[in-house]
Design a protein around this motif. Sequence first.
Motif, PDB file in Angstrom:
ATOM      1  N   LEU A  25       5.238  11.557   5.540  1.00  0.00           N
ATOM      2  CA  LEU A  25       3.913  12.112   5.294  1.00  0.00           C
ATOM      3  C   LEU A  25       3.422  11.711   3.910  1.00  0.00           C
ATOM      4  CD1 LEU A  25       1.674  13.882   6.417  1.00  0.00           C
ATOM      5  CD2 LEU A  25       2.848  15.857   5.456  1.00  0.00           C
ATOM      6  N   LEU A  26       4.293  11.755   2.929  1.00  0.00           N
ATOM      7  CA  LEU A  26       3.936  11.346   1.576  1.00  0.00           C
ATOM      8  C   LEU A  26       3.579   9.862   1.539  1.00  0.00           C
ATOM      9  CD1 LEU A  26       3.623  12.012  -1.404  1.00  0.00           C
ATOM     10  CD2 LEU A  26       6.061  11.554  -1.675  1.00  0.00           C
ATOM     11  N   ALA A  27       4.352   9.040   2.214  1.00  0.00           N
ATOM     12  CA  ALA A  27       4.076   7.600   2.261  1.00  0.00           C
ATOM     13  C   ALA A  27       2.726   7.331   2.926  1.00  0.00           C
ATOM     14  CB  ALA A  27       5.186   6.867   2.997  1.00  0.00           C
ATOM     15  N   GLN A  28       2.437   8.053   3.989  1.00  0.00           N
ATOM     16  CA  GLN A  28       1.167   7.889   4.682  1.00  0.00           C
ATOM     17  C   GLN A  28       0.008   8.333   3.780  1.00  0.00           C
ATOM     18  OE1 GLN A  28       0.964   9.950   8.421  1.00  0.00           O
ATOM     19  NE2 GLN A  28      -1.018   9.096   8.941  1.00  0.00           N
ATOM     20  N   ALA A  29       0.191   9.425   3.048  1.00  0.00           N
ATOM     21  CA  ALA A  29      -0.849   9.895   2.135  1.00  0.00           C
ATOM     22  C   ALA A  29      -1.100   8.881   1.027  1.00  0.00           C
ATOM     23  CB  ALA A  29      -0.460  11.250   1.545  1.00  0.00           C
ATOM     24  N   MET A  30      -0.036   8.315   0.504  1.00  0.00           N
ATOM     25  CA  MET A  30      -0.180   7.302  -0.550  1.00  0.00           C
ATOM     26  C   MET A  30      -0.912   6.068  -0.019  1.00  0.00           C
ATOM     27  SD  MET A  30       0.953   8.508  -3.357  1.00  0.00           S
ATOM     28  CE  MET A  30       1.034   7.015  -4.309  1.00  0.00           C
ATOM     29  N   GLN A  31      -0.605   5.661   1.196  1.00  0.00           N
ATOM     30  CA  GLN A  31      -1.272   4.514   1.806  1.00  0.00           C
ATOM     31  C   GLN A  31      -2.761   4.802   1.994  1.00  0.00           C
ATOM     32  OE1 GLN A  31       0.329   3.408   5.626  1.00  0.00           O
ATOM     33  NE2 GLN A  31      -0.952   1.600   5.788  1.00  0.00           N
ATOM     34  N   THR A  32      -3.090   6.016   2.415  1.00  0.00           N
ATOM     35  CA  THR A  32      -4.491   6.404   2.595  1.00  0.00           C
ATOM     36  C   THR A  32      -5.228   6.394   1.263  1.00  0.00           C
ATOM     37  OG1 THR A  32      -3.971   7.718   4.557  1.00  0.00           O
ATOM     38  CG2 THR A  32      -6.017   8.248   3.402  1.00  0.00           C
ATOM     39  N   LEU A  33      -4.607   6.930   0.224  1.00  0.00           N
ATOM     40  CA  LEU A  33      -5.232   6.938  -1.099  1.00  0.00           C
ATOM     41  C   LEU A  33      -5.469   5.517  -1.617  1.00  0.00           C
ATOM     42  CD1 LEU A  33      -3.347   9.905  -2.791  1.00  0.00           C
ATOM     43  CD2 LEU A  33      -5.733   9.839  -2.034  1.00  0.00           C
ATOM     44  N   ARG A  34      -4.491   4.627  -1.389  1.00  0.00           N
ATOM     45  CA  ARG A  34      -4.669   3.231  -1.791  1.00  0.00           C
ATOM     46  C   ARG A  34      -5.837   2.583  -1.038  1.00  0.00           C
ATOM     47  NH1 ARG A  34       1.041   3.209  -2.028  1.00  0.00           N
ATOM     48  NH2 ARG A  34       1.173   2.483   0.105  1.00  0.00           N
ATOM     49  N   ARG A  35      -5.933   2.865   0.253  1.00  0.00           N
ATOM     50  CA  ARG A  35      -7.016   2.303   1.067  1.00  0.00           C
ATOM     51  C   ARG A  35      -8.369   2.813   0.585  1.00  0.00           C
ATOM     52  NH1 ARG A  35      -9.488  -1.712   3.264  1.00  0.00           N
ATOM     53  NH2 ARG A  35     -10.699  -1.181   5.096  1.00  0.00           N
ATOM     54  N   TRP A  36      -8.457   4.110   0.295  1.00  0.00           N
ATOM     55  CA  TRP A  36      -9.712   4.675  -0.196  1.00  0.00           C
ATOM     56  C   TRP A  36     -10.108   4.042  -1.530  1.00  0.00           C
ATOM     57  CZ3 TRP A  36      -8.748  10.592   0.782  1.00  0.00           C
ATOM     58  CH2 TRP A  36      -8.894  10.862   2.144  1.00  0.00           C
ATOM     59  N   SER A  37      -9.142   3.847  -2.395  1.00  0.00           N
ATOM     60  CA  SER A  37      -9.402   3.212  -3.683  1.00  0.00           C
ATOM     61  C   SER A  37      -9.905   1.787  -3.481  1.00  0.00           C
ATOM     62  CB  SER A  37      -8.126   3.227  -4.532  1.00  0.00           C
ATOM     63  OG  SER A  37      -8.322   2.560  -5.733  1.00  0.00           O
ATOM     64  N   GLN A  38      -9.275   1.078  -2.554  1.00  0.00           N
ATOM     65  CA  GLN A  38      -9.674  -0.297  -2.248  1.00  0.00           C
ATOM     66  C   GLN A  38     -11.110  -0.332  -1.714  1.00  0.00           C
ATOM     67  OE1 GLN A  38      -7.730  -2.000   1.224  1.00  0.00           O
ATOM     68  NE2 GLN A  38      -7.657  -4.010   0.233  1.00  0.00           N
ATOM     69  N   LEU A  39     -11.449   0.585  -0.807  1.00  0.00           N
ATOM     70  CA  LEU A  39     -12.804   0.627  -0.252  1.00  0.00           C
ATOM     71  C   LEU A  39     -13.835   0.912  -1.339  1.00  0.00           C
ATOM     72  CD1 LEU A  39     -12.233   2.586   3.080  1.00  0.00           C
ATOM     73  CD2 LEU A  39     -13.028   0.223   2.850  1.00  0.00           C
TER      74      LEU A  39
END
Length: 79
Positions: A25-39
């Motif tokens: 869950l933490l890894a998925q949250a980190m991936q989502t945060l990275r994607r949002w930052s990228q967008l």
Amino acid sequence: MNTQKLTSHSFHPAKAAANRPAASLLAQAMQTLRRWSQLARQRRQLASLSDEMLKDIGRSRADIEQEAGRPFWDDPDRR
């Protein structure tokens, strides 16, 4: 030899298994945060392009303003 001391510091598979979902869950949250930052970064970069550059890529200023105005969590790849 003190077996109680050994078991208190030994590997517990049940505890390790319980931590896996949290880690996932933490890894998925980190991936989502990275994607949002990228967008957000990409949308800022698009908004900073000149009209000539936008013409070169086949986009209008209105297209870019619409895209740049979307919230960072609005991911077109997840539709």
